[in-house]
Structure formats: C-alpha cells, structure tokens
Scaffold this active site. Structure first.
Site, PDB file in Angstrom:
ATOM      1  CG  HIS A  64      -2.189   0.794   1.034  1.00  0.00           C
ATOM      2  ND1 HIS A  64      -2.287   1.857   0.157  1.00  0.00           N
ATOM      3  CD2 HIS A  64      -3.414   0.684   1.605  1.00  0.00           C
ATOM      4  CE1 HIS A  64      -3.509   2.362   0.207  1.00  0.00           C
ATOM      5  NE2 HIS A  64      -4.210   1.673   1.070  1.00  0.00           N
TER       6      HIS A  64
ATOM      7  CE1 TYR B 235      -9.076   7.063   6.956  1.00  0.00           C
ATOM      8  CE2 TYR B 235     -10.053   5.949   5.075  1.00  0.00           C
ATOM      9  CZ  TYR B 235      -9.017   6.666   5.632  1.00  0.00           C
ATOM     10  OH  TYR B 235      -7.923   7.005   4.859  1.00  0.00           O
TER      11      TYR B 235
ATOM     12  CB  THR C 173      -6.629   8.979   0.525  1.00  0.00           C
ATOM     13  OG1 THR C 173      -5.681   8.788   1.597  1.00  0.00           O
ATOM     14  CG2 THR C 173      -6.417   7.928  -0.543  1.00  0.00           C
TER      15      THR C 173
END
Length: 758
Positions: free
Chosen positions: A459, A575, A588
């Site tokens: 990630h 979230y 993001t």
C-alpha cells in the site's frame, strides 16, 4: 555484458554489398521515451509551436520589424565574434534564442493560467445535471488550454498544490463530526480541549505547515507515506496490503500457465505504455485532470525493510520476474531478442515451472513469510543472512524483479452454489498461506490452478484506484485482444529454444530458519483471525439509485450506517476514503460518514412513530450532507490529513498536544472504501454483462470493527467485501453482510421503487 551491449547506440559493418547498419532496440526505446518526455515537458505547447514562433520572429526581421524591442540586438552583441560567426549568423542565432525565450515564457504563462483555472472547485459543489454559466466558461477555458492529445504526465506541472485549511475550519468540522458520538458532557469537554488547542499551540504548528506547503509539492503525501506506512513496525500482510479480484463470473481459460502467459504479457504492454507516458490521464468530466504521480512506481518497485523505517526502492526497466511455485523460486526472463516474450512463450516458461519436480531447499518454502511478519526481525535477518553469496544474489533477483508471480496450487473463485467460495477466494488473495506471496513487492500477481487470478498490493507506493487502472487494462487485453485457442492455450507459435527458467539458490542456516518460522507463526495468527464475507447484492444497483436522485455512494454509506447501528446498537467513528488527486501528488482524505444528519435518519428508520415521508426527508438531508463532505474532502478541505500533519509538526517541535493525541488515537471501527471501476471503459458491460470485475478489499482496521470495500458494478450489482476479526465477540462479517442487505432494501422501500434482479 548485456548492459555494455545496450550502451552501443548502433553498429555498422562495411560489406561488399554496402554498409550493414544495426540499431539497438534499447537505445531506440530510450530515444522514443525521451521524445515523449520532451512532449510532456513543454505541454500544453508542442515542439512544433516552437518552430512556428521562430519562423514568425524571423519573418518580422526580414520585414525589418523588431518585435523584441531591441532584445535581439542585445543578444547579438553578447555573442562571440569569430571567423565562423558571421554577422548574418549572429543575427539568426540571436533571433532563435529570443524566439525560444519567448516560447518558454508562453509555456510558463499557459501553465500558470491552467493552474489557476484548476484551482477553481465550485463546479464540484453544483447539483448534478445543473451547471452555472461561470462553470461552463471555466470548462471551456480548461478544455482550450489542455491541448489535444495529453500524455499521462502532461498535466503534472499545471496541477495546483494541496491547500492548507484554516485551523478554525478544521476544528469546527472536527467537532461537528464527533458530536453524534459523544454525550453532552463528553462533547463539552472535547470542545474545551479543542478551543484550548486552537489558541495555542495550533497557530505555531499551522505556521510551520504553511511554510512546508510553499516549498513541498504536497504538504501531506511524503509524511503520509513515511509515518502511516513505512515507519509502521507491525506486519503489513492484512494490516496494510489490499487485494483485487479477477472477473466475477468468467474464467477465460482453465489452463494456469496460459492464463499467466496472457496476463503477464498484458502487464508488460501496460508497463511499456506507462514508461512512454502513452496512457491517457484520468480526467473528471473528461476535462479536469487527476494527478498521475502514483503510476510511476507501479513496476520494478519493492518495499525494503529497515530497523526503524522501511524505504521504497524503485528501479528502471527490469527484464525479469520471479515466480514462486510449491516452495521454489524461479527467475524468468521477460525479453528475447530485444522484445517482450509473446504470450505463448511465457506460457511455455510457466508450464516448465509447473512441470518441475525439484524439491525446495532448506528454509526456502516459508521464506516469503519474512515479509508477512513483523518488520524489525525481517530487517535484522536481511542484514545478517542476506548480505552476501547466493542469498544476496537471490534476494536481489526478487527485489529487482518487475513484479512477483505466484503460481498457486489451489483453485479459487466465485461459485453460486458455495456461499463460502468468495470468502475463501478473498482470504487467499489477502494473505494466502502466509508464505506464498512476497508482500514487499509493489504487487504480487496470483494465478490459481483453475485459471482464476488476482493481485495482492503493497500500500505505501499507491492507492487502490492506481492498481485498479492497470487491472482493468490487463483483464480487457487478456480476454478481448490476446485471447486463447480453442484448447485454452495462448495464441502464437512456441519457441522451444528459450532458456528455461532458473532456480534461485539459497543457503539458509538454522538460525535464520527459526526467524522465518517465527514470522510465519505471527502471520498465521493474523490470517487465521480474519473473518471475511463477500456479499453480492443484486437486488438493485446504480440504475435504481439514480432514479432516487441520490448519489450511489451516499446511498450506500447511509445503508452502512444503518447496518452498523443494527449490528452493534451504537454509532461509531466511520472512515471513508476519498481521493485528492485533483492536486499534485494528492492521495487520499477521510470522509467522516457518521454525522448528526445520518444518525438522525438511522434512528428514524426503526422508530415506528415516524412516517416514511419523514424518513425520506431525513434521508435526503443526510445524503446531501454526505455529498458535501465528500466534495470538501476532494477539494482539500478535509479534516484528518490536516490534523495528522499538525501532529507531525508537534512531534518535530517537541510540543505535546492533548487534543491531537486524542484525535489520532480514536479508532475507526467502521472503515470503508469504494473501488472505482470502468476508469478506462475498455469493456462494454452492457454488451458483455458477465465480464464484470469483483472489486477488492482489505483487512479490518480496528480489533472490534469492520472493514468494508464495495464496488458498484454496472447498473444492477454492488459487491461488498467485509472483513473483521474472529477474536472479537462484537463482530461477525456474515451477520454484517446480512444487515447491509436489509438496510439497502429498507432504504429502497422509502422510494417505493422496484427493480428486477440481475
């Protein structure tokens, strides 16, 4: 030796028949890439526009008109005089230099104007289908300045920087977001702490953050990558990495080696387009460009473990990949004679690996589990046992590979007759056996023995829309461009003279094997605790939701809030991931989906004293609130990235902040994300309804919470990927999936709309 040969641009030999000229494919490739780099570098102008400016200036000179107002003469006098530099030559050269300077100034002016235009975000807050006159003018100007054929990185220099929100706005929005989660006394206390922070030391932190925003490309992204991802010492398997699935209903071929051959070849095609910048940049409304920075590290990238922090190693074009099969590692060359291997040639190589009967070396089977366990033991083992000899050479082959491929010995995929099939498929992609994926690679391609496939992605280097973009290209190319023979093999001739894949060699001592086993046991404990459920919701989809005149995302988020409340009997901090890619190097931002408006709607749904009309009105208010928050997040006015950066500044300055410490310690018990689809529109899913992607997912973020990823597939299908932990008595992924299904149906009932199943 290969590098030395590639360094020679061309070779020629004088023969009786003339001159035999041989050009290097590698050098020609670099020349081509350099040409595209020039096109990107001068965008939105073009090299031909330089010639036009030069001709225009030269023409005015011959007409005895000086558009430079004397600058050409001043340039001329500064040029050296020699027998080779005549007066006429000086004049021409001076005019060319002036024209070049004028051309470059014009480029910078266009970029500045485009950057200013792209800083306008009012369009995103306008109602769907309604566009103001000013927005129409703005779109026309952006389209005019955007050029005709932008390359992938053409807009990078024109994208605005992410703005730093004001302290007052961030604190106000934060307090609003936690209000439904706190009672009056708790909220009053939080308000006091927040206001104290706002007075001091927030202004000090904000000043430093403003300074950083002036010189940094993005004031968030470097810290986000370092502190959220690379400094984490816990396992990245499940906790950080995420997965992406194959087509939901279709397996183009049951032959494992053939599927791998087509897909790897498609990936090489995509990588070539990526290197050349030939991919079309993603643009909102088809006009507003998104940042393409994250694409750069998709291939040839590995996360390298460190004692205190990891780092991301990105290399240029790599010519091999490493394949893992039944505990053995193989190195496979991807080029032959200066070209990519054809799918049929790759199939041959992978079939050779599948047919190889050799046994794993001591310690080799579970070696990848080092990347699945805690980071510090892996970093120390790497320094101690992989610094020299065959271990260093083999590890280097893995870490410098284009990507990592696992030829899995299991069969997975969606089976409508087996309710657990999708769950097991997801768990396999997320963690596998804990030792058959190299979790540090930018991505691991997994091909199962029945031809199904998927991807596990590290990630730190990018977010899911980036890998999703590549994945759409791969699946479309695999099925609709490359295809298979009637027997399921890759198309094309088989070149049996290819050098077979080579086994990587290891010399792993007992002490290292014990570390490997320790990492495996930690990883296995994490994997066994993952409770996953894949929920295919086909009662209705985007088509019906649009009839409700509601954002599909807002509809689903409110359904998740209703499901959460029914599942646990309380609300929680939620979230939702939103992108900030309208800004340079944006990644993001968080949308806090649990709001006062959403909780009012959810409570009304189970309150018999409230009518459906009242519930519907509350739903519309909550949906509009969610949409507005999403828009704020996309336009740089979110809450959490600003607070995160203020916290980092506080640590750098050595000033403790009780407010920031409390904010960043709050658990996200419901973490959600939407997987984008049809970014490239390469597959007409109306014409080919079975060729739809299944989306992807991630592990639970909180020990007692849920992770939910969803993909809106076409008009009539929404797929939910739900994760939690078996160890929590409060969660049950299957139960939550049923609650989501019922919540979606209950909200639909408010609109009195029905739609047939897919």
């Amino acid at each position: 030796m290969a590098e030395a040969h590639q360094a020679v641009a061309f070779q020629f030999t004088v023969t009786p028949d003339g001159i035999d000229l041989q050009l290097s494919r590698e050098v020609l490739k670099h020349i081509y890439i350099s040409g595209n780099s020039v096109l990107t570098g001068v965008y939105p102008a073009s090299p031909s526009s330089w010639l036009i400016v030069v001709i225009a200036i030269m023409s005015t000179m011959y007409a005895r008109i000086d558009p430079s107002m004397g600058m050409i003469d001043r340039i001329k006098t500064s040029l050296p005089v020699s027998e080779f530099m005549t007066v006429q030559t000086q004049m021409v050269l001076s005019a060319i230099l002036f024209a070049t300077g004028l051309w470059l100034s014009f480029i910078f002016l266009l970029r500045y104007i485009l950057k200013a235009l792209l800083s306008y975000h009012s369009w995103i807050f306008e109602s769907h289908g309604k566009m103001s006159f000013s927005t129409k003018i703005w779109l026309s100007l952006v389209k005019l300045l955007s050029g005709r054929r932008p390359l992938l990185y053409s807009f990078q220099a024109s994208l605005p920087h992410l703005p730093v929100p004001s302290i007052d706005d961030t604190i106000s929005r934060y307090l609003e977001s936690v209000r439904p989660l706190l009672d009056d006394e708790q909220y009053k206390q939080m308000e006091m702490v927040a206001n104290d922070f706002k007075k001091d030391p927030a202004p000090k932190f904000q000043k430093h953050l403003k300074l950083k925003s002036w010189w940094a490309t993005n004031y968030v992204s470097d810290w986000w990558e370092e502190y959220i991802y690379l400094r984490g010492r816990d396992p990245i398997m499940v906790n950080s990495n995420f997965y992406t699935m194959d087509f939901l209903y279709v397996i183009p071929t049951q032959r494992q080696a053939a599927r791998a051959g087509n897909v790897v070849h498609a990936m090489l095609q995509y990588r070539r387009k990526l290197e050349r910048g030939e991919l079309t940049p993603l643009r909102a409304l088809g006009i507003v460009p998104m940042c393409s920075f994250q694409y750069e590290r998709m291939f040839n990238t590995t996360r390298i473990p460190g004692i205190e922090t990891d780092f991301v190693q990105h290399l240029k074009d790599r010519k091999h990949l490493v394949v893992y099969h039944r505990g053995r590692f193989f190195k496979v060359w991807l080029y032959y004679g200066g070209r990519h291997l054809w799918p049929s040639e790759l199939e041959l190589q992978f079939q050779r690996i599948l047919d190889d009967k050799s046994e794993p070396q001591p310690g080799e089977i579970k070696l990848p589990s080092l990347t699945a366990g805690n980071r510090v033991p892996w970093a120390r083992a790497r320094l101690k046992y992989f610094r020299e000899g065959v271990n260093r050479a083999s590890l280097e082959a893995i870490e410098t590979a284009a990507f990592f491929l696992t030829l899995d010995d299991e069969a997975h995929g969606y089976d409508p007759e087996d309710i657990r099939a999708l769950d097991l498929y997801a768990k396999s992609l997320l963690h596998g056996k804990c030792y058959d994926r190299w979790f540090d690679k930018s991505f691991t391609l997994i091909v199962y023995k029945n031809g199904k496939l998927g991807v596990n992605t590290e990630h730190s280097w990018a977010d899911s829309p980036i890998i999703g973009h590549m994945w759409e290209y791969i699946l479309a190319t695999d099925c609709f461009h490359l295809g298979y023979t009637a027997e399921g093999h890759c198309k094309g001739d088989i070149n049996k003279s290819l050098v077979p894949p080579t086994r990587l060699q290891w010399d792993i001592p007992k002490a290292c094997q014990e570390i490997i086993e320790g990492s495996y046991m930690i990883a296995k404990g994490i994997a066994d605790d993952v409770d996953f459920h894949g929920c295919l919701f086909n009662e209705f989809g985007k088509g019906l939701i649009k009839k409700c005149r509601t954002s599909p995302d807002a509809f689903i988020q409110l359904a998740l809030q209703l499901a959460q409340y029914r599942d646990k009997g309380e609300f929680c901090l939620t979230y939702e991931s939103s992108m900030t890619r309208m800004f340079r190097e944006g990644r993001t931002e968080t949308v806090r989906s649990c709001t006062c408006e959403s909780t009012a709607f959810v409570k009304a749904m189970d309150d018999e004293s409230i009518t459906n009309e009242q519930r519907l009105e509350l739903f519309k208010i909550a949906a509009e609130k969610h949409q507005n928050m999403y828009r704020l997040a996309m336009t740089g006015a979110g809450i959490d990235r600003h607070l995160f950066c203020l916290y980092i500044v506080s640590k750098v300055m050595g000033i403790d902040s009780p407010f920031l410490k409390q904010v960043l310690s709050e658990p996200w018990r419901l973490s959600t994300s939407q997987t984008p689809q049809q970014q490239l529109n390469l597959i007409d899913i109306q014409k080919f309804p079975k060729y739809v992607g299944a989306g992807g997912g991630f592990g639970p973020v909180a020990d007692d919470g849920y992770g939910v990823s969803y993909i809106i597939v076409g008009e009539n299908l929404i797929t939910f990927h739900i994760s939690s932990k078996f160890s929590s008595p409060e969660t049950d992924s299957f139960r939550f999936g049923q609650n989501i299904r019922q919540a979606m149906l209950d909200i639909r009932a408010l609109f009195n709309l029905k739609e047939k199943k897919m």
